[in-house]
Design an enzyme around this catalytic site. Structure first.
Site, PDB file in Angstrom:
ATOM      1  N   ASP A  16       0.822  -1.208   0.000  1.00 25.58           N
ATOM      2  CA  ASP A  16       0.000   0.000   0.000  1.00 25.58           C
ATOM      3  C   ASP A  16       0.863   1.268   0.000  1.00 25.58           C
ATOM      4  O   ASP A  16       2.092   1.215  -0.122  1.00 25.58           O
ATOM      5  CB  ASP A  16      -0.950  -0.035   1.202  1.00 25.58           C
ATOM      6  CG  ASP A  16      -2.350   0.409   0.863  1.00 25.58           C
ATOM      7  OD1 ASP A  16      -2.495   1.292  -0.005  1.00 25.58           O
ATOM      8  OD2 ASP A  16      -3.310  -0.113   1.462  1.00 25.58           O
ATOM      9  N   ASP A  41      -9.899   3.571  -3.481  1.00 28.47           N
ATOM     10  CA  ASP A  41     -10.643   2.433  -2.961  1.00 28.47           C
ATOM     11  C   ASP A  41     -12.068   2.398  -3.506  1.00 28.47           C
ATOM     12  O   ASP A  41     -12.729   3.443  -3.652  1.00 28.47           O
ATOM     13  CB  ASP A  41     -10.730   2.506  -1.436  1.00 28.47           C
ATOM     14  CG  ASP A  41      -9.397   2.242  -0.762  1.00 28.47           C
ATOM     15  OD1 ASP A  41      -8.396   2.061  -1.471  1.00 28.47           O
ATOM     16  OD2 ASP A  41      -9.373   2.229   0.481  1.00 28.47           O
TER      17      ASP A  41
END
Length: 666
Positions: free
Chosen positions: A153, A220
């Site tokens: 990430d 997201d």
């Protein structure tokens, strides 16, 4: 390339990247599995992973390919061990992560771990240490734990701005940090699938394939239907970067999350992730999932499209305005000469929708399977109609196909005496300039005169076929649609007819349009990157900007026929939804086309940018793409065509996309 396909496809006009790609044998098809995040956030634990892993096996999902089990954020702690290695939260994972990996491997599953290229993991606080400056030791640790994949990430990573949790405008590209971890993983003796998750910040499609096996294309996914449209709009300009070993990642699946999507919406979501070759990663809890959602996730046809050996993604072919017809068509090739096509019904009502096969490059399908209706048809000519639920998708597989524009007599013709009529003839636009090739089954011994009429022009056209000729060509008139007919009289026996679209004329925004209001012009830079071979603001090198409710561009365009004309629009949109993705950001912009003062036709275009909006040439606002729209109100002679964004003040963004130019069929 099928004749109509090259005209109708939404294509980024820049070539796909030729940069090197990682070749280590992993992810030859998109990875499939389950991840803890969507259902459990940053609060996973050993019991959750055990129960859902067992459910993957018990439901048969594992047998279908869902094998990577990934523990997302929340597994770690703030401090490293004295030797600098990572460790786990012993309260949440009392037996430890190495034991969890063994547990998964004993059951035929694969162990997915989660890390971060910053100083902390996403989901902190409570703080969990990230891998920045510890890449070598962490890669070694993951390998020792027998990890099979690493989702990596991008939180807490920008030193220049004091490591904020999230930074959508970082001071430098994330690329070097992901390079460091990629190299560390590649130096291990254990192969580890590398999932790059930098949220599409620096257009990773240009560099991620050389480092890893998948890359997140955007922010997201959120648990709401609108996020499907937003994600597809971001996927549109990068579908042709997908290939074996490297896959654009549209994010985890919402299928099975209670109360989020209807069944039809789940089918659309799963269909589109499948045909766009996204990794298929379940985000809902498997234990206790409803039978309907399980049935969606277990659809072997969709899984087969996703895992097809060609590894070619579907791409956007046609789109009709959301506030008008509200449908769009995506398609792509499959092994065995098959074609998959998905027609999404964005409207909130069940209705019949019609797929014109030439929109996906096909004129005829010997076999058609409607996947979600579990229906099959044989001998489908030119179009196929089916009912589609609100927010549902017509997903079809086409086999034994003929390319668009090819009409064999045995399939499309009907002969009575010396007259043969071909029906179900498709025309993308109304024009007098279609080229009709008549292919003869036998060579005439002498010259022979024939006549041709069409449903658009019933006045017979006479033409002579020279002796011993196998074919003859002439122009004919057709009306936009799929129900044209062509009748040929007094001809020798005909094998087939072939139709090619009319010639086109290009109208450059900065040269052929008269500007009004806010509209301005801009020249685009030249390309110095020979690897990517881009032509910026293609094909004109300049563009119109600031088209809006108060800014228009008008051109005078002649036509030899009245009716409807198909217009191809070369547009530019790189308004990427980062902060706005949590709300109504859609990665799209609207434009309108008004012909002769009639009702504006609206088109909502996706992103076109194929470069970073932070660091790329033109910040991605020099990258053209193309979509077409059918417009009515044309008359024989001169026509006034106006581009703008009528009513745009009521939308999310008042400005239309930038426009390079339009192409109109003669």
């Amino acid at each position: 390339m099928f004749p109509f396909l090259s005209l109708l496809a939404s294509t980024a006009l820049a070539s796909p990247s030729l940069h090197s790609r990682l070749q280590d044998g992993l992810a030859r098809t998109p990875q499939m599995g389950w991840n803890t995040y969507n259902a459990y956030g940053c609060n996973p634990n050993q019991s959750i992973v055990h129960s859902n892993s067992e459910a993957l096996i018990a439901t048969g999902l594992a047998d279908l390919g869902y094998r990577y089990v990934t523990i997302d954020c929340g597994w770690s702690v703030e401090d490293r061990l004295p030797d600098g290695t990572l460790t786990w939260n012993e309260t949440l994972f009392p037996q430890g992560l190495p034991a969890l990996g063994r547990y998964l491997h004993e059951r035929g599953l694969l162990f997915g771990a989660y890390g971060d290229s910053g100083i902390l993991l996403c989901g902190s606080p409570p703080n969990q240490t990230g891998s920045l400056y510890y890449e070598e030791i962490d890669a070694k640790t993951f390998a020792e734990w027998e990890v099979d994949s690493l989702k990596y990430d991008n939180c807490y990573s920008d030193a220049a701005t004091n490591y904020p949790n999230v930074n959508y405008s970082p001071s430098t590209s994330p690329h070097p940090r992901f390079t460091t971890m990629s190299q560390a993983l590649q130096s291990q003796s254990r192969p580890i699938l590398f999932q790059i998750c930098e949220w599409g910040i620096d257009f990773p499609a240009l560099w991620a394939p050389s480092l890893g096996h998948s890359w997140r294309i955007g922010n997201d996914i959120i648990p709401h239907w609108r996020s499907i449209f937003r994600t597809l709009n971001q996927a549109a300009p990068q579908t042709n970067f997908a290939r074996a070993g490297q896959w654009p990642d549209l994010d985890m699946l919402l299928v099975g999350l209670e109360g989020v999507l209807t069944r039809a919406e789940e089918e659309t979501h799963f269909s589109m992730w499948g045909v766009l070759k996204s990794p298929l990663v379940i985000g809902a809890g498997i234990s206790g999932m409803g039978k309907g959602s399980l049935k969606v996730l277990k659809n072997e046809d969709v899984i087969g499209f996703n895992q097809d050996g060609l590894g070619v993604s579907a791409m956007l072919r046609r789109r009709w305005s959301l506030d008008d017809d509200g449908v769009e068509v995506w398609s792509g090739p499959l092994e065995g000469g098959r074609v998959v096509a998905a027609m999404v019904n964005w409207q909130g009502v069940e209705r019949e929708v019609r797929l014109d096969l030439p929109d996906v490059g096909v004129q005829y399908a010997g076999g058609l399977r409607n996947i979600w209706r579990n229906e099959s048809e044989v001998g489908v000519r030119t179009s196929y109609t089916a009912r589609v639920a609100a927010h549902g998708t017509m997903l079809v597989e086409l086999a034994d196909t003929l390319p668009a524009g090819v009409y064999p007599t045995g399939i499309f013709g009907s002969t009575h005496g010396d007259s043969t009529t071909f029906s179900s003839i498709y025309a993308v636009t109304s024009s007098n300039g279609y080229n009709l090739d008549i292919i003869l089954a036998e060579l005439p011994r002498t010259s022979q005169k024939i006549t041709i009429t069409t449903s658009t022009n019933k006045t017979p056209i006479s033409i002579s076929i020279p002796a011993r000729s196998s074919s003859v060509t002439l122009p004919v008139a057709l009306t936009a649609g799929s129900n044209n007919t062509i009748t040929i009289n007094h001809a020798p026996r005909i094998s087939s007819i072939h139709l090619t679209p009319p010639k086109t004329t290009y109208y450059t925004g900065t040269k052929d349009f008269t500007l009004a209001g806010t509209t301005a012009t801009e020249s685009c830079g030249s390309d110095t990157d020979t690897d990517t071979q881009n032509e910026f603001c293609a094909p004109a090198g300049s563009k119109l900007t600031h088209l809006s409710p108060n800014g228009t561009a008008t051109a005078q365009i002649p036509s030899t026929i009245s009716g409807s004309k198909y217009i191809s629009i070369d547009y530019i949109n790189n308004e990427v939804a980062f902060d706005s993705s949590w709300g109504w950001g859609s990665n799209s912009r609207n434009l309108t086309i008004t012909v002769n003062g009639g009702e504006p036709v609206r088109l909502e275009v996706p992103l076109s940018g194929r470069h970073s909006e932070l660091f790329g040439p033109g910040l991605g606002w020099w990258d053209s793409s193309r979509l077409g729209v059918l417009t009515g109100g044309w008359r024989e002679g001169g026509n006034e065509v106006m581009i703008g964004n009528v009513g745009g003040e009521g939308g999310f963004q008042a400005y239309a996309p930038d426009v390079v130019g339009i192409e109109v069929f003669d």
